[in-house]
Design a protein around this motif. Structure first.
Motif, PDB file in Angstrom:
ATOM      1  N   ILE A   1      54.148  86.936 -28.122  1.00 38.23           N
ATOM      2  CA  ILE A   1      54.400  88.222 -28.784  1.00 38.23           C
ATOM      3  C   ILE A   1      53.552  88.415 -30.038  1.00 38.23           C
ATOM      4  CG2 ILE A   1      56.696  88.635 -27.835  1.00 38.23           C
ATOM      5  CD1 ILE A   1      57.864  87.329 -30.335  1.00 38.23           C
ATOM      6  N   CYS A   2      52.914  87.361 -30.523  1.00 38.17           N
ATOM      7  CA  CYS A   2      51.985  87.556 -31.635  1.00 38.17           C
ATOM      8  C   CYS A   2      51.154  86.308 -31.838  1.00 38.17           C
ATOM      9  CB  CYS A   2      52.716  87.917 -32.939  1.00 38.17           C
ATOM     10  SG  CYS A   2      53.730  86.600 -33.589  1.00 38.17           S
ATOM     11  N   CYS A   3      50.065  86.471 -32.569  1.00 33.61           N
ATOM     12  CA  CYS A   3      49.222  85.354 -32.958  1.00 33.61           C
ATOM     13  C   CYS A   3      49.060  85.360 -34.473  1.00 33.61           C
ATOM     14  CB  CYS A   3      47.826  85.466 -32.347  1.00 33.61           C
ATOM     15  SG  CYS A   3      47.764  85.112 -30.591  1.00 33.61           S
ATOM     16  N   THR A   4      48.814  84.183 -35.033  1.00 36.12           N
ATOM     17  CA  THR A   4      48.472  84.079 -36.445  1.00 36.12           C
ATOM     18  C   THR A   4      47.375  83.026 -36.560  1.00 36.12           C
ATOM     19  OG1 THR A   4      49.305  83.537 -38.661  1.00 36.12           O
ATOM     20  CG2 THR A   4      50.394  82.449 -36.827  1.00 36.12           C
ATOM     21  N   ASP A   5      46.328  83.328 -37.294  1.00 37.11           N
ATOM     22  CA  ASP A   5      45.167  82.439 -37.301  1.00 37.11           C
ATOM     23  C   ASP A   5      44.703  82.161 -38.719  1.00 37.11           C
ATOM     24  OD1 ASP A   5      44.838  82.553 -34.399  1.00 37.11           O
ATOM     25  OD2 ASP A   5      44.392  84.646 -34.785  1.00 37.11           O
TER      26      ASP A   5
END
Lengths: 275, 967
Positions: B335-339
């Motif tokens: 449902i989401c990515c964080t990088d």
């Protein structure tokens, strides 16, 4: 028995805004089926059983060759007749972002312009943004024309997000552009926050005459680059925490409601009478 | 007949691809190229007439509005001589390497009704305008355009031949002569085979096979190397460590058995939160979300691949972490990515670039493009992240990719049974990504580019999206019993792990291949992307395959799980591997690594009191680590799936830096979650203990700032360190891990998953540069009602500004001192006892609606936080530094109060009518009303003697903050 407008949200490899599109139509009172294009091709699902064909955003087939191109040809060549009769039956179509790119490249939009006898062909395109890159940002839109999809929005400025790399609208020549304007087929134009002349990034991609969305001659087929389904709820607004009075719905909701209402008033009421 | 179709933009139409290549050329330091045109070349092999190929070109390949095309016969084609000052270069994929565009084009041609087309090969032709040498063009080709692993420069005329079919006949099993090998030979075998197994491990394998009385096959040795690699087995964290420390003359020596269990996992066990569903067990940590769903969170690293091929490395980094989510439980929906990235500064002079490394600006652009391409095409919003810069990351950037998944709460348990079929689904297997797992378990050298180029992988996000779509359908129909991703080590790790308790038999010749000619070992360890492995009860075989076929996703039964306790592999009738599962998973010899931590000899600098604090504020705001990352953020689709509630950019102009991002993933529900990251390698250069502590505090603080509840926060650790075989590197790692335990327990915030990436060193000749040991703490907070969340932009003139928490003289490792090129020693500390009270009270205040805006004070301290709140809200401020609540010691300098980076501090905007209730809530805690939000767009700070010490305009501050990375 009350029948609900039936909406097909079309999917294929790389479609990715189908969930929020389905949600928007369901909340507006529609009955939604997420249908893979293979299901239509295999004859498991029939377009004629539906009232609205919605093509959501994404990167169909990776946008390989050019955005939306492969699905556009697939629909044209393999399902062209079905879609032709669907339109002739007075039903509705909407394409958002990649869906708009598909409809333009399939020639569903702006549709047969010069003469009705000409077979559908591509007379406009959505090409690379002037900024040269994919950008996700919110834009202001002015509403024009008399599309069933934009009823009651005439004097509003809508606030919706765009998220694309290939969204610059251009026509094949000046005549097509003039035709679009004369026929009232321009549905949305980018504008500044106060409704004035936009500059980048108000016009996020460099579209000619700031065109963000168009319809066919009848106003029943709508395509636009901004995402109304991403501002269906007021909490999706990028600065909802600054607003004193916030309702449940956002600026995009009216578009979906208009589609569902149109079917209820024009296609379903007649059926009900005849039954 | 092979046709060659060239498609290019019509004259006058903007070609963004050519434009960005020209920019890259300029960035790489080459001048003289005035323009680059890019021509798409398609070679179409099939029975098409001239008219038919015209039809294909017009309707499929060229856009009638913006492009034009030319058709020639490909056989014997030679490029006509180019005009002067124009260089033509054509680049194509190697035969057998599949460009996804080729498959799409073939489909497009067939859709038009032309069935007699057998193959499409793509190429790109580049026209360089400008007076430059052939040598310069070669340089551009090598550094910017061509990845030698998969591509080559086309020499006309091309000799067209199809890839050689696999020769029939008996399989040639390669046996490695291990039984008689000397120690020196054992080392040689490990090194030549790129196995990265140490001598002790090689000797253990030798003893095992001596007992069996036979030599291992190459495939058996490879399987052991993959499974025992640092990347897959985490030898350092699970092994024994002799730890010696010397802290201010206090020397101690201890034996640590299993660092992971004695620090990170121990904290989680002690905290024992009832909402932790599965921790340190599956692909990702799982916590409760609402009555029907759980959420899982995982952060991975992809540092080494990104150093060599930034686009491909980051691209497949995202692909990999998304597959981790797909493979959690019985499959979660991302449902989401964080990088989070660490690079060397983008303006690093070429002269400071070590041999064999790419320029940091090129690495950064490549990494951002790789993330954009994969995340956007998969339709997973990249909702936030962080980018840090320091010269120490030259040659070894850090690329952390994280993702969150949503999973029905009855789909958490996987269970493989004997007789279940082994099915591989998704992408085909090729030679890409061989030795990725072992490669990441060694140091980078100036030869890595050549030696390990096979470790670079190629991503196809649409393939993975197709897998995601059908996988969730098959999951909901209950058609499989277990699932795992094919990541590092490929099938060898996936099947080996799934069959650990039982045993497995695999028919390697059944695995669908991209091209013929792969050996059985290559098939087994290839890290080709977009593949998942399923355990399918045999009764579901047909139903399972049908779900995949319905959406054109390839799925193939390649074997079955058997209660034999052995891993048996076959190529046709020939057995190529027969290893005992227990030896594979538990046979690795335990060694004791040495760790030493000695407090570095650092002192605080004497920085003269600056004459103009306005100027210093501008310096700090335009520091690369502080400045706006809008150029990056906008290229990510952060809103797809429609769930975003607090976006990465907020405020009146949608350009302010939000703290945590918030999403409400179930459309129409107000149940949500907040995601944040805490990272600060500079503190670690002073003391890794306080780095870890500060990063935990920062990650929690950001979630508290948006209105999150500290009781519902879970965190992830991610250690990127240098070579753990060197005692000083390992010593600082131990010190950070032990701080993780202390601070997590102090805050009652459990770790639910983690990852380590060691050997982050760049060796050139004899000189080895380690990255500074860097911990990333990622946090996820469950939010019961997203309508009560808060953003960081000032809302209304006349409101009060509170500074929550104590400010101490803690400029060690600060951005302020870094702006003078200094480090110092007074690193910020954390007091979780006080912090826990502050954060719990902040949550109450937000729930009561008393908080109009809140922002966390981190890099750049109060000054930066205040400036960001002001220009994001388009409002001015007046604050008084003498009112700020201080720590134990008094502070006599304004710059210290403004820029100190003490932890556990927030700035909060409160309406005057709520002043009393807000202050009552915080009774007994260190808070102070330090000023007011103003209508006039001025930024005014009164100093300790009530004199004006900063007086500037918010627009100037915003410009300073936005300018550095506005590319």
């Amino acid at each position: 028995m009350i029948r609900k407008p039936k909406i097909i949200v079309l999917r294929t490899a790389g479609t990715n805004c189908d969930g929020e599109m389905a949600f928007a139509f369901e909340k507006s009172g529609g009955e939604v089926d997420l249908v893979h294009v293979n299901q239509l091709l295999r004859g498991e699902v029939h377009l004629q059983d539906y009232h609205i064909l919605a093509i959501p955003g994404g990167f169909t087939y990776g946008d390989d060759i050019s955005s939306g191109r492969i699905l556009a040809n697939e629909l044209n060549v393999k399902l062209g007749q079905q879609i032709g009769s669907f339109i002739a039956d007075g039903k509705l179509m909407i394409g958002v972002c990649n869906g708009f790119q598909v409809m333009i490249k399939a020639g569903f939009l702006p549709g047969g312009l010069a003469s009705a006898s000409t077979p559908v062909s591509q007379t406009a395109t959505l090409t690379f943004n002037d900024s040269g890159k994919f950008e996700d940002r919110w834009v202001h839109l002015k509403v024009e024309g008399k599309s069933v999809w934009t009823q009651g929005l005439d004097n509003n400025i809508l606030y919706l997000p765009v998220a694309h790399a290939e969204g610059k609208f251009v026509t094949i020549d000046q005549d097509v552009l003039e035709w679009l304007k004369t026929n009232g087929q321009v549905a949305f134009r980018y504008c500044s926050s106060s409704g004035g002349e936009p500059h980048y990034p108000d016009n996020p991609n460099g579209s000619v005459e700031n065109i963000a969305g168009i319809t066919d001659k009848t106003g029943r087929i709508l395509g636009l680059m901004p995402h109304p389904e991403r501002h269906f709820l007021s909490l999706q607004h990028p600065s909802w925490t600054r607003q004193k009075h916030k309702g449940t719905f956002g600026d995009g909701a009216r578009i979906f409601q208009n589609g569902v209402d149109y079917i209820n008033n024009n296609l379903l009421s007649k059926t009900t009478v005849s039954v | 007949m092979i046709w060659r179709v060239e498609v290019k933009h019509k004259p006058g139409v903007f070609d963004p691809h050519g434009g960005s290549i020209r920019k890259d050329i300029v960035d790489s330091g080459l001048s003289g190229i005035t323009r680059v045109d890019v021509v798409d070349v398609y070679h179409i092999d099939g029975a098409l007439s001239q008219q038919e190929i015209g039809n294909v070109s017009r309707r499929l390949l060229a856009d009638p509005v913006t492009q034009e095309y030319a058709i020639v016969q490909a056989e014997g084609f030679k490029e006509p001589p180019a005009a002067s000052a124009i260089h033509l270069i054509e680049i194509a994929h190697h035969p057998g390497v599949m460009d996804p565009v080729e498959a799409s084009t073939l489909k497009g041609i067939q859709d038009l009704g032309f069935k007699n087309v057998s193959a499409v090969r793509t190429a790109k032709k580049y026209c360089f305008h400008g007076n430059v040498s052939g040598r310069a063009i070669e340089n551009i080709v090598g550094k910017i355009l061509c990845n030698k692993l998969i591509q080559h420069v086309v020499k006309h005329p091309v000799v067209w031949k199809s890839p050689a079919p696999k020769a029939d006949g008996p399989v040639n099993v390669v046996v490695v002569d291990l039984l008689k090998a000397s120690e020196k030979q054992l080392k040689g075998i490990s090194q030549q085979g790129q196995l990265f197994l140490n001598l002790n491990e090689m000797k253990t394998i030798q003893a095992h096979f001596r007992k069996m009385g036979r030599n291992p096959t190459d495939c058996e040795l490879e399987t052991l190397a993959q499974t025992w690699s640092e990347h897959c087995y985490h030898k350092t964290f699970r092994g024994t460590i002799r730890y010696r420390s010397n802290n201010n003359g206090k020397a101690q020596s201890r034996l640590i058995r299993n660092l992971l269990k004695s620090t990170i996992m121990k904290a989680t066990n002690e905290i024992n939160k009832p909402w932790c569903v599965s921790v340190f067990h599956d692909n990702a940590g799982i916590v409760k979300f609402d009555k029907d769903h759980h959420v899982c969170f995982k952060v991975e690293t992809h540092n080494h691949p990104s150093a060599l091929e930034p686009f491909g490395g980051a691209n497949t980094g995202i692909g990999g972490v998304l597959r981790d989510i797909l493979g959690t439980g019985l499959g979660a929906k991302p449902i989401c990515c964080t990088d989070v990235f660490c690079f060397a500064p983008p303006d690093l002079p070429q002269s400071k670039l070590p041999a064999g490394t790419l320029h940091p600006k090129r690495i950064m652009k490549g990494v951002v493009s790789g993330v954009r391409d994969y995340g956007n095409k998969m339709g997973i919003p990249t909702i936030n992240g962080a980018i840090l810069f320091d010269e120490q990351f030259v040659g070894n950037p850090l690329v952390y990719c994280g993702s969150v998944g949503l999973i029905p709460n009855n789909q958490v348990n996987k269970r493989v049974s004997a007789g279940d079929l082994i099915v591989v689904a998704g992408g085909k297997t090729g030679r890409d990504g061989i030795h990725g797992a072992t490669f990441s378990s060694g140091e980078l050298t100036d030869e890595s580019e050549v030696v390990s180029s096979g470790a670079v992988q190629i991503g196809d996000p649409i393939q993975e999206k197709k897998v995601l779509d059908v996988l969730l359908k098959a999951r909901d129909k209950g058609l499989y019993s277990a699932i795992t991703d094919c990541g590092a080590g490929g099938l060898s790790s996936a099947v080996g792990e799934m069959g650990k308790e039982l045993g497995a038999r695999v028919q390697l010749d059944k695995v669908p291949l991209k091209y013929a000619g792969l050996s059985y070992t290559e098939i087994w360890i290839s890290e080709s992307q977009e593949r998942m492995v399923f355990s399918v009860p045999s009764k579901n075989r047909e139903a399972f395959l049908k779900v995949f076929a319905a959406e054109s996703v390839e799925a193939m039964v390649i074997g079955e799980f058997r209660k034999t306790g052995r891993l048996e592999l076959f190529d046709g009738d020939t057995q190529v591997c027969d290893v005992d599962m227990d030896f594979l998973h538990d046979g690795i010899p335990q060694i004791t690594k040495q760790a030493v931590w000695a407090k570095p000899k650092l002192t605080n600098p004497r920085v003269p009191v600056p004459r103009d604090l306005n100027e210093k504020l501008v310096d700090v705001l335009s520091h690369y680590n502080v400045c706006s990352k809008e150029w990056v953020i906008r290229q990510y689709d952060h809103e797809v799936q429609g769930a975003s509630v607090i976006k990465p950019l907020v405020g009146v102009g949608c350009d302010g830096p939000s703290d945590a991002s918030v999403i409400a993933p179930k459309l129409g529900s107000v149940q949500g979650l907040a995601i944040s990251n805490g990272i600060n390698f500079r503190y670690g250069m002073i003391d890794p203990h306080w780095m870890a502590a500060s990063c935990i505090d920062e990650a929690i603080r950001q979630i508290v700032a948006v209105g999150g509840d500290i009781e519902r926060i879970a965190i992830l650790d991610n250690f990127c360190w240098g070579n753990p075989d060197k005692p000083d590197r390992l010593g600082s790692l131990v010190r950070a891990a032990e701080a993780c335990y202390q601070i997590a327990v102090g805050y009652h915030v459990p770790f639910i998953s983690g990852k380590d990436s060691l050997y982050n060193e760049y060796t050139q000749g004899r000189k080895s540069r380690a990255i500074p040991g860097t911990i990333l703490i990622s946090a996820m907070g469950i939010i019961d009602d997203v309508t009560k969340t808060v953003t960081m932009d000032f809302k209304q003139a006349g409101n009060l500004i509170y500074c929550i928490g104590k400010t101490s003289d803690e400029l060690g490792g600060s951005i302020y001192w870094d702006s003078y090129g200094l480090l110092g020693s007074s690193v910020p500390r954390v007091d979780p006892k006080l912090g826990r009270k502050i954060y719990a009270t902040m949550f109450k205040a937000a729930q009561k609606g008393l908080v109009l805006s809140a922002h966390d004070c981190s890099e750049g301290g109060i000054a930066v936080a205040l400036a960001e709140m002001a220009f994001s809200g388009g409002l001015g401020v007046t604050v008084h530094l003498d009112r700020v609540a201080l720590g134990n010691k008094s502070i006599s300098r304004e710059d210290t109060i403004l820029f100190s980076e003490s932890n556990t501090r927030l700035l909060v905007e409160v309406e005057p009518r709520h002043q009393r209730s807000f202050e009552k809530l915080f009774q007994g805690l260190p808070i102070a009303p330090i000023g007011r939000v103003e209508e006039t767009p001025e930024f005014i700070v009164y100093g300790l003697k009530n004199q004006v010490c900063v007086n500037t305009y918010i627009e100037d501050l915003k410009e300073a903050w936005q300018k550095p990375l506005r590319w």
